[in-house]
Motif scaffolding. Structure first.
Motif, PDB file in Angstrom:
ATOM      1  N   ARG A 554     -61.112  56.897  54.261  1.00  0.00           N
ATOM      2  CA  ARG A 554     -61.621  58.241  54.513  1.00  0.00           C
ATOM      3  C   ARG A 554     -60.816  58.944  55.602  1.00  0.00           C
ATOM      4  O   ARG A 554     -60.612  60.152  55.560  1.00  0.00           O
ATOM      5  N   MET A 555     -60.344  58.179  56.585  1.00  0.00           N
ATOM      6  CA  MET A 555     -59.510  58.791  57.617  1.00  0.00           C
ATOM      7  C   MET A 555     -58.150  59.225  57.053  1.00  0.00           C
ATOM      8  O   MET A 555     -57.562  60.198  57.517  1.00  0.00           O
ATOM      9  N   LEU A 556     -57.681  58.515  56.027  1.00  0.00           N
ATOM     10  CA  LEU A 556     -56.396  58.879  55.424  1.00  0.00           C
ATOM     11  C   LEU A 556     -56.542  59.967  54.373  1.00  0.00           C
ATOM     12  O   LEU A 556     -55.707  60.869  54.271  1.00  0.00           O
ATOM     13  N   ASP A 557     -57.616  59.860  53.566  1.00  0.00           N
ATOM     14  CA  ASP A 557     -57.773  60.785  52.436  1.00  0.00           C
ATOM     15  C   ASP A 557     -59.252  60.844  52.070  1.00  0.00           C
ATOM     16  O   ASP A 557     -59.735  60.075  51.235  1.00  0.00           O
ATOM     17  N   ASP A 558     -59.956  61.759  52.697  1.00  0.00           N
ATOM     18  CA  ASP A 558     -61.407  61.837  52.514  1.00  0.00           C
ATOM     19  C   ASP A 558     -61.780  62.066  51.053  1.00  0.00           C
ATOM     20  O   ASP A 558     -62.714  61.468  50.528  1.00  0.00           O
ATOM     21  N   SER A 559     -61.039  62.913  50.380  1.00  0.00           N
ATOM     22  CA  SER A 559     -61.342  63.214  48.989  1.00  0.00           C
ATOM     23  C   SER A 559     -61.203  61.981  48.098  1.00  0.00           C
ATOM     24  O   SER A 559     -62.049  61.724  47.234  1.00  0.00           O
ATOM     25  N   LEU A 560     -60.159  61.199  48.323  1.00  0.00           N
ATOM     26  CA  LEU A 560     -59.956  59.987  47.531  1.00  0.00           C
ATOM     27  C   LEU A 560     -61.046  58.968  47.818  1.00  0.00           C
ATOM     28  O   LEU A 560     -61.528  58.299  46.886  1.00  0.00           O
ATOM     29  N   ALA A 561     -61.446  58.860  49.070  1.00  0.00           N
ATOM     30  CA  ALA A 561     -62.505  57.916  49.414  1.00  0.00           C
ATOM     31  C   ALA A 561     -63.789  58.265  48.663  1.00  0.00           C
ATOM     32  O   ALA A 561     -64.441  57.400  48.063  1.00  0.00           O
ATOM     33  N   ARG A 562     -64.137  59.546  48.678  1.00  0.00           N
ATOM     34  CA  ARG A 562     -65.376  59.972  48.031  1.00  0.00           C
ATOM     35  C   ARG A 562     -65.302  59.828  46.507  1.00  0.00           C
ATOM     36  O   ARG A 562     -66.250  59.364  45.874  1.00  0.00           O
ATOM     37  N   SER A 563     -64.184  60.199  45.945  1.00  0.00           N
ATOM     38  CA  SER A 563     -64.072  60.119  44.479  1.00  0.00           C
ATOM     39  C   SER A 563     -64.038  58.664  44.010  1.00  0.00           C
ATOM     40  O   SER A 563     -64.578  58.339  42.945  1.00  0.00           O
ATOM     41  N   THR A 564     -63.413  57.790  44.806  1.00  0.00           N
ATOM     42  CA  THR A 564     -63.393  56.363  44.458  1.00  0.00           C
ATOM     43  C   THR A 564     -64.802  55.803  44.477  1.00  0.00           C
ATOM     44  O   THR A 564     -65.209  55.054  43.575  1.00  0.00           O
ATOM     45  N   LEU A 565     -65.534  56.172  45.500  1.00  0.00           N
ATOM     46  CA  LEU A 565     -66.914  55.716  45.610  1.00  0.00           C
ATOM     47  C   LEU A 565     -67.749  56.219  44.449  1.00  0.00           C
ATOM     48  O   LEU A 565     -68.503  55.462  43.819  1.00  0.00           O
ATOM     49  N   GLN A 566     -67.594  57.516  44.148  1.00  0.00           N
ATOM     50  CA  GLN A 566     -68.345  58.121  43.052  1.00  0.00           C
ATOM     51  C   GLN A 566     -68.042  57.430  41.731  1.00  0.00           C
ATOM     52  O   GLN A 566     -68.955  57.064  40.965  1.00  0.00           O
ATOM     53  N   ALA A 567     -66.789  57.181  41.468  1.00  0.00           N
ATOM     54  CA  ALA A 567     -66.406  56.545  40.209  1.00  0.00           C
ATOM     55  C   ALA A 567     -66.928  55.119  40.125  1.00  0.00           C
ATOM     56  O   ALA A 567     -67.369  54.665  39.060  1.00  0.00           O
ATOM     57  N   SER A 568     -66.909  54.416  41.248  1.00  0.00           N
ATOM     58  CA  SER A 568     -67.370  53.026  41.256  1.00  0.00           C
ATOM     59  C   SER A 568     -68.858  52.944  40.960  1.00  0.00           C
ATOM     60  O   SER A 568     -69.304  52.097  40.175  1.00  0.00           O
ATOM     61  N   ILE A 569     -69.622  53.830  41.590  1.00  0.00           N
ATOM     62  CA  ILE A 569     -71.068  53.824  41.381  1.00  0.00           C
ATOM     63  C   ILE A 569     -71.405  54.258  39.962  1.00  0.00           C
ATOM     64  O   ILE A 569     -72.254  53.670  39.289  1.00  0.00           O
TER      65      ILE A 569
END
Length: 829
Positions: A554-569
């Motif tokens: 999230r510190m490197l790429d907040d959008s990627l962190a959130r989208s990865t989480l969303q896709a995983s769930i």
């Protein structure tokens, strides 16, 4: 993005392993709208309006469990039972029963519970009637309703159908009749219990008790002897042994006993009885010494010796003394174990080759019984064991444990010599690679990093079949990381990943992958780092290393962190947890199992499940999850969640979404919820942390006692409990510490004080709960400047290092499942 993913993304914003040095970790930048976003309902993953329907969909096909005392009509009985007033609870059930329209199954269960509570309260006469009603045919119970329709559909035999609880009610009624002095009735009832019956031993003991009551000790002696022969350590084996011994000394032997006497040759009947009594009492003294003194086993031995006209009490054999020392240790009485083992070792000359194996095992017991924290004493005791042991397995174990004790005592040269001896003398032993790994840790601790790196680097090649290969390479990588040698750290981590054999439930799972991403980030390869962090988020849900990975991504790429989480769930399958019907869940044994849970007969249910193979190794995982789910709901989380610790670990690769939410809830139950919430709120400790500590400390067992004499759900030492209880009305004696309400209250107060003392990161308070504040302060000094993720890896105590990771992971699971706001508190220190 779903509400759940949005909430979790916000809560994980600052991360368990965010940057900054350990002692001076900066406060996080506030995340806007976190408090309001976290108000979404997390019970089922949907808003409150759809919670009930979503829960029903998840649990479609799951068996119904109607805990008797959870019925709203029995709220008064529930309160009295919780207060320990069994008699009042039983009377309240009977009062409500008299005015309630119950179907036949309900009437059976309510009567059973009323009778069981009367019996527990010592009101045997009052227990008989409700228990006898529970034995009656179902057609004689309850009102005309759906239950009667079921009976009618069963055909001509419907009127004779009985409640699944009937055999157990018969047993409890027989026990009540014994206590009421109605021995003939008790005997008839107990003997009428049909086989097979999983409570066979308890029924046999009821028969024996009834026989004693009516004056037929000879017949009772036959029952006792048969029980001891079939199950030497079965139910009430100590009492049974002593009862039989006393009967023999009183001249009662039974038909079987007369045959035993005949086999003793020249011994007369009285002497034969006395000899058998002596053997029975001696076995109790040897194998159950903690209770032998209280129950008069020693006096029975003396009485038997007198009957034999022996001049003196025969001494225990060396083998019996060894077993007694081990029994003292198993009974959590290390002082008595040390005394017994020391005396035994001193009794066997060093040159005695006949008894050297016994001397070796006694020396090991002595070393294992060393008081917690007495490192020098432990190292010396293991030195005695090394000198006394010469068999391969025992000597290798003595070298290994002795070396560990020497290392803890900071006797580095001695530790290295012992580890070296193990490697040289037992190169094929399962502990040989462990010895090399730990020797390297000793070298690192003593400042010889070069030798440590050499030992670790060569371990995989020296022990190609060992289970420490990946661990060794990770430690190489950590040392290279500390010296900022990114290339060498990267190579070591790649090899650690290739060698890894950790299961998904292992505390090391994901560790090498996480630090491989960190090395990429530190070396400036941000795209590679982000990709690796994303894989961890997807594949290691709510693990310690997933939390670290999410924070850094999230510190490197907040959008990627959130989208990865969303896709995983979102990837998790929706629908009910049970994907198809299971024949085992339709059997009479399973129905009986459920009914036993409903009336509070947890142990009987557990034995039935084992005897009928409901959860045997070949059972479908969905069936085992269902049984675990039922245990949790019946108030036995120590049994239910245990399946998810060792056997059902695949859930760790799924997010707690869709059908997999049920499995996660089984793995992370919330027992004593009212007490936990009350005490946690009073001390400003997240309830999710309280449950996490409880889960990892005692596995929800209120009677837990550690080898260091920590007690209860929250595993408090007596001295610590006394200190925490100061200026409160809370008791802190040993009995009180086994009470859930007291243990939880004191435990959260201790947690609150540790969190106040170590505010830079929640991992520090957790570490202090396990190892003490002095150790944590020393590590903060020794590892000043380390990021928290590296700091955790450098904790020198294996137990504490693993404990911190387990607790933080469990806390995250509890927060995600039940209190998402606690994720924000947990991860924004």
């Amino acid at each position: 993005m779903t509400a759940r993913a949005s909430v979790l993304a916000i809560a994980l914003a600052s991360g368990a392993c965010r940057g900054g040095t350990t002692p001076e970790a900066k406060p996080p930048v506030p995340v806007g709208a976190a408090s309001t976003a976290l108000t979404v309902s997390m019970t089922t993953g949907v808003g409150p309006a759809g919670a009930d329907s979503a829960r029903a969909a998840l649990e479609a096909g799951m068996p119904k469990l109607a805990i008797v005392l959870d019925d709203p009509r029995l709220a008064g009985a529930f309160e009295r039972d919780a207060a320990g007033d069994d008699a009042a609870a039983a009377r309240e059930i009977e009062r409500v029963m008299a005015t309630s329209g119950l179907d036949a199954s309900q009437a059976c269960a309510w009567n059973y519970v009323a009778g069981r509570l009367h019996l527990a309260a010592g009101e045997a006469s009052d227990a008989v009637a409700p228990l006898e009603r529970a034995i009656a045919p179902l057609a004689a119970l309850g009102s005309a309703d759906a239950s009667d329709a079921i009976l009618q559909s069963a055909g001509d035999d419907a009127g004779s159908r009985v409640c699944p609880l009937a055999p157990y009610a018969r047993l409890r009624a027989a026990q009540a009749l014994v206590h009421a002095g109605r021995y003939e009735e008790a005997l008839a009832l107990a003997r009428a219990i049909a086989e097979p019956f999983t409570e066979h031993d308890e029924a046999a003991l009821a028969v024996a008790d009834a026989l004693v009551g009516k004056g037929d000790r000879a017949a009772a002696a036959d029952v006792w002897r048969a029980l001891l022969a079939s199950h030497p350590h079965g139910l009430r084996w100590v009492d049974t042994s002593l009862q039989l011994a006393q009967a023999l000394l009183d001249g009662t032997s039974g038909a079987i006993g007369r045959g035993v006497v005949e086999t003793r040759g020249t011994l007369g009947a009285a002497s034969g009885h006395a000899q058998e009594a002596l053997e029975l009492a001696t076995r109790v003294v040897v194998e159950a010494p903690a209770v032998a003194e209280k129950l008069g086993a020693g006096a029975l031995r003396a009485q038997a010796v007198a009957a034999l006209h022996a001049r003196a009490m025969p001494p225990l054999t060396f083998d019996e003394r060894l077993r007694q020392a081990q029994a003292w240790l198993d009974a959590a009485q290390p002082k008595r174990a040390r005394e017994a083992a020391d005396a035994l070792v001193g009794s066997i000359p060093k040159g005695d080759k006949v008894n050297r194996e016994i001397a070796c095992k006694a020396a090991i017991v002595r070393a294992q019984a060393t008081p917690h924290g007495k490192h020098d004493e432990a190292a010396d005791a293991w030195g005695v064991a090394i000198a006394r042991c010469d068999a391969d397995e025992t000597l290798a174990t003595a070298f290994y444990q002795g070396a560990r004790a020497s290392a803890s005592a900071r006797r580095h040269a001695e530790a290295l010599a012992r580890f070296d001896q193990l490697e040289k003398r037992f190169p094929k032993h399962r502990l040989a690679d462990d010895a090399r790994l730990r020797a390297a840790a000793v070298l690192e601790d003593s400042g010889d990093e070069a030798r440590a790196l050499s030992m670790l680097s060569t371990l995989p090649d020296l022990y190609p079949d060992g289970d420490m290969r990946s661990e060794a390479m990770f430690r190489v990588a950590r040392l290279r990381l500390q010296s900022r040698d990114w290339d060498s750290a990267r190579a070591a981590l790649d090899r650690a990943i290739a060698l890894a054999v950790e299961a998904s439930a292992s505390g090391a799972a994901g560790r090498a992958e996480y630090f491989r991403a960190r090395v990429a980030q530190l070396a400036g390869d941000l795209d590679d780092a982000k990709a690796r962090y994303a894989v961890l988020i997807a594949n290691r849900p709510l693990s310690y290393y997933m939390l670290c990975a999410y924070a850094r991504l999230r510190m490197l790429d907040d959008s990627l962190a959130r989208s990865t989480l969303q896709a995983s769930i979102s990837h998790e399958t929706a629908g009910p947890f049970l994907t198809h019907e299971h024949a085992k869940l339709k059997t009479p044994e399973f129905e009986q199992f459920v009914r036993l849970l409903e009336v509070g007969e947890i142990e009987a249910a557990r034995r039935l499940a084992g005897a009928s193979g409901l959860a045997d190794e070949g059972a479908d995982p969905e069936v085992v999850w269902t049984i675990a789910w039922l245990y949790n709901r019946a108030g036995a989380p120590e049994l239910g969640h245990a399946f998810a610790r060792t056997r059902l670990v695949d859930f760790r690769t799924h997010w707690p979404a869709g059908r997999w939410r049920v499995a996660w809830e089984v793995a992370f139950p919330r027992p004593w919820d009212a007490v936990v919430v009350r005490e946690s709120e009073a001390t400003r400790v997240p309830a999710s942390l309280t449950w996490a500590i409880m889960r990892e400390e005692s596995a929800f067992n209120p009677d837990a006692r550690s080898s260091a004499s920590a007690l209860g759900l929250m595993q408090l030492m007596a001295a610590t409990a006394k200190r925490v209880a100061r200026d409160t009305p809370l008791p802190f004696d040993e009995q009180a510490l086994h009470r859930p309400d007291v243990s939880i209250a004191l435990g959260v107060r201790l947690l609150a004080s540790l969190r106040a003392a170590f505010q830079s990161h929640p991992a520090l308070a957790v570490a202090a709960y396990n190892s003490g504040t002095t150790s944590v302060r020393r590590w903060l000094t020794d590892y000043a400047g380390d990021d928290i993720d590296v700091f955790v890896e450098r904790i020198p105590f294996d137990e504490t290092r693993a404990y911190v990771k387990r607790v933080l992971s469990s806390e995250a699971a509890y927060a995600y499942l039940y209190a998402p706001a606690a994720l924000d508190e947990l991860l924004t220190w």
